[in-house]
Design a protein around this motif. Structure first.
Motif, PDB file in Angstrom:
ATOM      1  N   MET A   1       0.850  -1.163   0.000  1.00  0.00           N
ATOM      2  CA  MET A   1       0.000   0.000   0.000  1.00  0.00           C
ATOM      3  C   MET A   1       0.899   1.231   0.000  1.00  0.00           C
ATOM      4  N   THR A   2       0.565   2.173  -0.862  1.00  0.00           N
ATOM      5  CA  THR A   2       1.334   3.399  -0.982  1.00  0.00           C
ATOM      6  C   THR A   2       0.443   4.582  -0.632  1.00  0.00           C
ATOM      7  N   PHE A   3       0.867   5.376   0.340  1.00  0.00           N
ATOM      8  CA  PHE A   3       0.151   6.595   0.701  1.00  0.00           C
ATOM      9  C   PHE A   3       0.834   7.758  -0.003  1.00  0.00           C
ATOM     10  N   CYS A   4       0.068   8.510  -0.788  1.00  0.00           N
ATOM     11  CA  CYS A   4       0.617   9.624  -1.558  1.00  0.00           C
ATOM     12  C   CYS A   4      -0.030  10.926  -1.096  1.00  0.00           C
ATOM     13  N   VAL A   8      -2.058  10.986  -7.921  1.00  0.00           N
ATOM     14  CA  VAL A   8      -1.408  10.089  -8.865  1.00  0.00           C
ATOM     15  C   VAL A   8      -2.302   9.869 -10.086  1.00  0.00           C
ATOM     16  N   PHE A   9      -3.605   9.754  -9.853  1.00  0.00           N
ATOM     17  CA  PHE A   9      -4.565   9.448 -10.910  1.00  0.00           C
ATOM     18  C   PHE A   9      -5.602  10.570 -10.998  1.00  0.00           C
ATOM     19  N   PRO A  10      -5.299  11.636 -11.717  1.00  0.00           N
ATOM     20  CA  PRO A  10      -6.204  12.781 -11.766  1.00  0.00           C
ATOM     21  C   PRO A  10      -7.554  12.487 -12.423  1.00  0.00           C
ATOM     22  N   ASN A  11      -7.637  11.452 -13.232  1.00  0.00           N
ATOM     23  CA  ASN A  11      -8.901  11.124 -13.906  1.00  0.00           C
ATOM     24  C   ASN A  11      -9.791  10.198 -13.086  1.00  0.00           C
ATOM     25  N   ARG A  12      -9.344   9.820 -11.910  1.00  0.00           N
ATOM     26  CA  ARG A  12     -10.140   8.954 -11.020  1.00  0.00           C
ATOM     27  C   ARG A  12     -10.534   9.754  -9.786  1.00  0.00           C
ATOM     28  N   GLU A  14     -11.874   8.360  -6.925  1.00  0.00           N
ATOM     29  CA  GLU A  14     -11.682   7.591  -5.702  1.00  0.00           C
ATOM     30  C   GLU A  14     -10.334   7.924  -5.075  1.00  0.00           C
ATOM     31  N   PHE A  15     -10.283   7.929  -3.744  1.00  0.00           N
ATOM     32  CA  PHE A  15      -8.993   8.174  -3.092  1.00  0.00           C
ATOM     33  C   PHE A  15      -8.196   6.891  -2.897  1.00  0.00           C
ATOM     34  N   VAL A  16      -8.837   5.743  -3.041  1.00  0.00           N
ATOM     35  CA  VAL A  16      -8.139   4.453  -3.003  1.00  0.00           C
ATOM     36  C   VAL A  16      -8.305   3.793  -4.374  1.00  0.00           C
ATOM     37  N   ASN A  17      -7.187   3.462  -4.984  1.00  0.00           N
ATOM     38  CA  ASN A  17      -7.190   2.754  -6.264  1.00  0.00           C
ATOM     39  C   ASN A  17      -6.271   1.556  -6.137  1.00  0.00           C
ATOM     40  N   PHE A  18      -6.702   0.420  -6.673  1.00  0.00           N
ATOM     41  CA  PHE A  18      -5.862  -0.773  -6.592  1.00  0.00           C
ATOM     42  C   PHE A  18      -5.814  -1.462  -7.946  1.00  0.00           C
ATOM     43  N   PHE A  19      -4.693  -2.115  -8.172  1.00  0.00           N
ATOM     44  CA  PHE A  19      -4.415  -2.725  -9.462  1.00  0.00           C
ATOM     45  C   PHE A  19      -3.866  -4.131  -9.261  1.00  0.00           C
ATOM     46  N   SER A  20      -4.137  -4.978 -10.227  1.00  0.00           N
ATOM     47  CA  SER A  20      -3.627  -6.346 -10.231  1.00  0.00           C
ATOM     48  C   SER A  20      -2.604  -6.486 -11.344  1.00  0.00           C
ATOM     49  N   LEU A  21      -1.836  -7.554 -11.295  1.00  0.00           N
ATOM     50  CA  LEU A  21      -0.857  -7.833 -12.339  1.00  0.00           C
ATOM     51  C   LEU A  21      -1.537  -8.610 -13.464  1.00  0.00           C
ATOM     52  N   ARG A  22      -1.524  -8.028 -14.665  1.00  0.00           N
ATOM     53  CA  ARG A  22      -2.174  -8.645 -15.819  1.00  0.00           C
ATOM     54  C   ARG A  22      -1.255  -8.614 -17.032  1.00  0.00           C
ATOM     55  N   HIS A  23      -1.501  -9.514 -17.932  1.00  0.00           N
ATOM     56  CA  HIS A  23      -0.752  -9.556 -19.187  1.00  0.00           C
ATOM     57  C   HIS A  23      -1.168  -8.370 -20.050  1.00  0.00           C
ATOM     58  N   VAL A  36      -1.591  -3.884  -5.990  1.00  0.00           N
ATOM     59  CA  VAL A  36      -0.926  -2.641  -5.616  1.00  0.00           C
ATOM     60  C   VAL A  36      -2.014  -1.626  -5.282  1.00  0.00           C
ATOM     61  N   PHE A  37      -1.921  -1.059  -4.079  1.00  0.00           N
ATOM     62  CA  PHE A  37      -2.907  -0.078  -3.624  1.00  0.00           C
ATOM     63  C   PHE A  37      -2.266   1.294  -3.532  1.00  0.00           C
ATOM     64  N   TYR A  38      -2.964   2.300  -4.030  1.00  0.00           N
ATOM     65  CA  TYR A  38      -2.559   3.694  -3.898  1.00  0.00           C
ATOM     66  C   TYR A  38      -3.638   4.424  -3.114  1.00  0.00           C
ATOM     67  N   VAL A  39      -3.249   5.101  -2.058  1.00  0.00           N
ATOM     68  CA  VAL A  39      -4.166   5.930  -1.282  1.00  0.00           C
ATOM     69  C   VAL A  39      -3.724   7.373  -1.509  1.00  0.00           C
ATOM     70  N   GLU A  40      -4.561   8.133  -2.196  1.00  0.00           N
ATOM     71  CA  GLU A  40      -4.234   9.515  -2.542  1.00  0.00           C
ATOM     72  C   GLU A  40      -4.817  10.454  -1.484  1.00  0.00           C
ATOM     73  N   LEU A  41      -3.970  10.884  -0.586  1.00  0.00           N
ATOM     74  CA  LEU A  41      -4.405  11.744   0.517  1.00  0.00           C
ATOM     75  C   LEU A  41      -4.824  13.129   0.027  1.00  0.00           C
ATOM     76  N   SER A  42      -4.477  13.465  -1.184  1.00  0.00           N
ATOM     77  CA  SER A  42      -4.853  14.758  -1.759  1.00  0.00           C
ATOM     78  C   SER A  42      -6.334  14.817  -2.147  1.00  0.00           C
ATOM     79  N   LYS A  43      -7.037  13.691  -2.112  1.00  0.00           N
ATOM     80  CA  LYS A  43      -8.438  13.623  -2.552  1.00  0.00           C
ATOM     81  C   LYS A  43      -9.424  13.487  -1.393  1.00  0.00           C
TER      82      LYS A  43
END
Length: 76
Positions: A1-4, A8-12, A14-23, A36-43
């Motif tokens: 989990m990454t606290f920012c 990071v994602f201006p087009n989203r 949500e303040f929590v975004n998570f991603f999986s590993l895909r081909h 991978v989780f991103y928590v954007e404290l700016s939102k």
């Protein structure tokens, strides 16, 4: 989990975004055990308007992380 502290994602919205590993080509999931989780404290501005008794635990924690150093946000 990454606290920012920045966005990071201006087009989203949500303040929590998570991603999986895909081909890259066929989107096959490599593993559901790695995310991978991103928590954007700016939102969090909209979250401040929500009554505390209706917040989820995660919402309370992210507000704590964002405003813990701000003495104006402490109850006296």
């Amino acid at each position: 989990m990454t606290f920012c502290s920045y966005t990071v994602f201006p087009n989203r919205t949500e303040f929590v975004n998570f991603f999986s590993l895909r081909h890259d080509r066929d989107n096959e999931l490599l593993s559901n055990a790695i995310q991978v989780f991103y928590v954007e404290l700016s939102k969090l501005k909209e979250l401040l308007k929500k009554p505390v008794n209706t917040m989820a635990d995660l919402e309370k924690w992210v507000l704590f992380f964002r405003y813990a150093n701000d003495s104006q946000c402490r109850e006296r």
